[in-house]
Design a protein around this motif. Structure first.
Motif, mmCIF file in Angstrom:
data_model
loop_
_atom_site.group_PDB
_atom_site.id
_atom_site.type_symbol
_atom_site.label_atom_id
_atom_site.label_comp_id
_atom_site.label_asym_id
_atom_site.label_seq_id
_atom_site.Cartn_x
_atom_site.Cartn_y
_atom_site.Cartn_z
ATOM 1 N N GLU A 155 -2.018 45.396 9.738
ATOM 2 C CA GLU A 155 -3.278 46.219 9.882
ATOM 3 C C GLU A 155 -2.737 47.560 9.900
ATOM 4 O OE1 GLU A 155 -5.836 45.040 12.995
ATOM 5 O OE2 GLU A 155 -5.860 42.912 12.011
ATOM 6 N N TYR A 156 -3.692 48.403 9.175
ATOM 7 C CA TYR A 156 -3.486 49.858 9.148
ATOM 8 C C TYR A 156 -4.447 50.604 9.817
ATOM 9 C CZ TYR A 156 0.160 48.699 5.870
ATOM 10 O OH TYR A 156 1.611 48.315 5.536
ATOM 11 N N ARG B 191 -6.763 53.844 10.141
ATOM 12 C CA ARG B 191 -7.267 54.953 9.250
ATOM 13 C C ARG B 191 -7.429 56.198 9.960
ATOM 14 N NH1 ARG B 191 -12.125 56.999 7.161
ATOM 15 N NH2 ARG B 191 -12.059 57.743 4.985
ATOM 16 N N ILE C 101 -1.113 49.675 0.259
ATOM 17 C CA ILE C 101 -0.568 48.749 1.415
ATOM 18 C C ILE C 101 0.351 47.588 0.872
ATOM 19 C CG2 ILE C 101 -1.385 46.679 2.980
ATOM 20 C CD1 ILE C 101 -3.882 48.242 2.867
ATOM 21 N N CYS D 15 3.706 49.777 0.721
ATOM 22 C CA CYS D 15 4.154 50.088 1.899
ATOM 23 C C CYS D 15 4.943 48.911 2.524
ATOM 24 C CB CYS D 15 3.069 50.585 2.846
ATOM 25 S SG CYS D 15 3.687 51.120 4.495
ATOM 26 N N ALA E 111 3.809 54.136 7.609
ATOM 27 C CA ALA E 111 2.589 54.726 7.333
ATOM 28 C C ALA E 111 2.433 55.433 5.970
ATOM 29 C CB ALA E 111 2.389 55.931 8.437
ATOM 30 N N SER F 187 5.197 57.771 12.185
ATOM 31 C CA SER F 187 3.920 58.409 12.178
ATOM 32 C C SER F 187 3.749 59.189 13.585
ATOM 33 C CB SER F 187 2.773 57.459 12.278
ATOM 34 O OG SER F 187 3.111 56.397 13.076
ATOM 35 N N TYR G 271 -2.718 56.754 6.859
ATOM 36 C CA TYR G 271 -2.913 55.340 7.381
ATOM 37 C C TYR G 271 -1.555 54.598 7.942
ATOM 38 C CZ TYR G 271 -6.824 54.895 4.338
ATOM 39 O OH TYR G 271 -8.222 54.992 3.510
ATOM 40 N N LYS H 92 0.396 51.836 10.370
ATOM 41 C CA LYS H 92 0.761 50.481 10.254
ATOM 42 C C LYS H 92 0.741 50.148 12.041
ATOM 43 C CE LYS H 92 4.019 48.633 7.994
ATOM 44 N NZ LYS H 92 5.049 47.952 7.341
#
Length: 504
Positions: A419-420, A422, A455, A458, A466, A487, A499, A501
């Motif tokens: 999941e990311y 925002r 995504i 990545c 990220a 990040s 975004y 992770k």
């Protein structure tokens, strides 16, 4: 095992680049001329040949041969200007200069050329000495505009022409083309005939032919002609300089290192150009001197810049064996039509040259995996000449549609591993890692169709923690995304979204 795969991949890449380099280096072509140390201020042309040059002694036969070449070159220019006009149409009302040149052509072909009294002095007086103004429309730029240029820089030359880059009015950069007095065409002609001015006229017809073609053939992938100028230079009256759109030289080795999207754009530009040439207002046109150096890049688009060796003549034949096309690695025999012409020879010659110089290197490599089978079919079909330009054009446009629309994406129902989070109006400073191909040489900057594809990219990179959704798009409208390995250094950045992770 992983180290072994990396080694094998590196070896493949090295072999590919070396093969490409060797192929490009050994393509037969024109030799570049070295830039003259002193350049003329009033004409932006090359310096004259050394006056001490030992010219070959001329004979009446060679003088007649020069007249014949001038006539043939002039008649070729007029054919392109009149768009294959019939003999009766050629007798229309023309400007005095054109009538004078037409009269010269008729005179040169008449029987009194063979009379003994036609020595070089009489011939020189009969050959054209004034400007050959065959423009089809009023030019945008002229002598006044190039009278006070700045930042003059020599770009290169071939057999006939020299090209310079200049800046007009301190702001607009253009290219200037003129006959190269130190070029192969002028040097050989002067050695044979000993007539610098007449040899200049002969060479200048190539420049005039190109000027006519650039006016007749209007297409986004043909370099624009802005204007031209006649002025006295190098003791010759009315030397011609054409003013053209400026493009960047096509560096194939550098192009191989760019993104697949940009390389695909080059191939698409070329196919659109060849499709137009196959159906042009003048008929099917072939580029006889088809090599990467005949093209430039303007705002990412490929454009042809050298048109003096273009031809609308389709080869005549009486049997299929007369329609033989020979290339360094492959030969083809086309069909001879009932009209006695080799079917689609101009089109097929262009298409195979596009394959061997462009498609085979630029199309398949690093393309999206779902598009590679289609691209392989295109490359193989053009390499075997199983397709004409219409089918090739349609297939490349289909690839473009699939790519721009996102229909090429696979595994639409694929569940993401992580999941990311925002974070709007932010970016990540540094924390870069390299990937290939990337729009940024020090980081991993790629284009994606949507957030789902970003995504997936990545998650396919082990370093990615990220990514930053930038406010930039590519020529297809795809979003540019910066992929990051950490990040921890998030900073404010308007119009960007980070975004991060958070799981997986």
């Amino acid at each position: 095992m992983r180290r072994r795969r990396v080694t094998v991949a590196a070896g493949f890449c090295f072999s590919f680049f070396m093969g490409t380099l060797l192929n490009l280096l050994f393509i037969p072509g024109f030799d570049h001329h070295q830039q003259r140390e002193q350049q003329q201020q009033n004409g932006v042309t090359r310096s004259l040949l050394d006056p001490s040059l030992d010219l070959q002694e001329e004979t009446p036969g060679s003088a007649l041969d020069l007249a014949r070449q001038l006539r043939e070159r002039y008649e070729e220019v007029m054919r392109y200007r009149e768009n294959r006009a019939s003999g009766s149409a050629a007798k229309r009302l023309v400007r005095p200069l054109e009538r004078r040149l037409m009269d010269l052509a008729q005179w040169a072909s008449s029987e009194h050329l063979h009379k003994e009294q036609q020595q070089r002095g009489d011939l020189a007086n009969a050959l054209p000495k004034s400007r050959i103004d065959l423009a089809l429309r009023a030019p945008w730029l002229g002598c006044r505009d190039i009278g006070n240029v700045t930042d003059l820089r020599y770009l290169g030359s071939g057999y006939t022409k020299a090209v310079y880059k200049v800046v007009l009015n301190g702001s607009v950069a253009v290219a200037l083309k003129s006959v190269d007095f130190g070029g192969h065409d002028i040097e050989n002609c002067v050695k044979r005939f000993g007539a610098v001015e007449d040899c200049y006229r002969l060479a200048s017809y190539k420049l005039v032919k190109e000027m006519i073609l650039l006016q007749r053939l209007q297409h986004p992938n043909i370099l624009q002609l802005y204007g031209y100028c006649y002025q006295d230079s190098n003791d010759i009256s009315d030397t011609l300089t054409t003013i053209m759109e400026l493009g960047a030289p096509l560096e194939m080795i550098q192009l191989l290192q760019t993104s697949w999207e940009d390389r695909f754009r080059i191939c698409l530009s070329l196919v659109r150009l060849l499709h137009y040439l196959a159906h042009s207002p003048l008929g099917s046109i072939t580029l006889l001197d088809f090599r990467p150096r005949q093209f430039v890049i303007v705002d990412g688009e490929l454009k042809v810049t050298d048109m003096d060796d273009a031809s609308i003549e389709e080869a005549s034949c009486s049997r299929n064996s007369d329609c033989f096309m020979e290339f360094p690695a492959r030969n083809f025999t086309l069909l001879c039509s009932v009209e006695g012409r080799c079917q689609n020879m101009n089109e097929k010659r262009n298409l195979y040259n596009a394959y061997r110089f462009f498609f085979t290197y630029l199309l398949p490599h690093s393309a999206p995996s779902s598009l590679r089978p289609m691209l392989d079919v295109i490359v193989n079909a053009t390499g075997e000449l199983r397709w004409g330009i219409d089918e090739t054009f349609a297939q490349l446009e289909r690839v473009l549609y699939l790519y721009k629309s996102g229909l090429y994406l696979q595994n639409a129902s694929h569940a993401h591993k992580a999941e990311y989070r925002r974070v709007p109006d932010t970016s990540i400073v540094e924390e870069n890692y390299k990937c290939w191909p990337s729009y940024h040489h020090k980081g991993c900057l790629l284009s994606v169709f949507d957030l789902r594809e970003a995504i997936e990219v990545c998650e396919s990179h082990s370093q990615c923690k990220a990514f930053v959704w930038t406010n930039q798009t590519t020529w297809t409208g795809r979003q540019l995304v910066f992929f990051k390995m950490d990040s921890s250094r998030v900073v404010p950045a308007p119009d960007k979204i980070t975004y991060v992770k958070v799981t997986g």
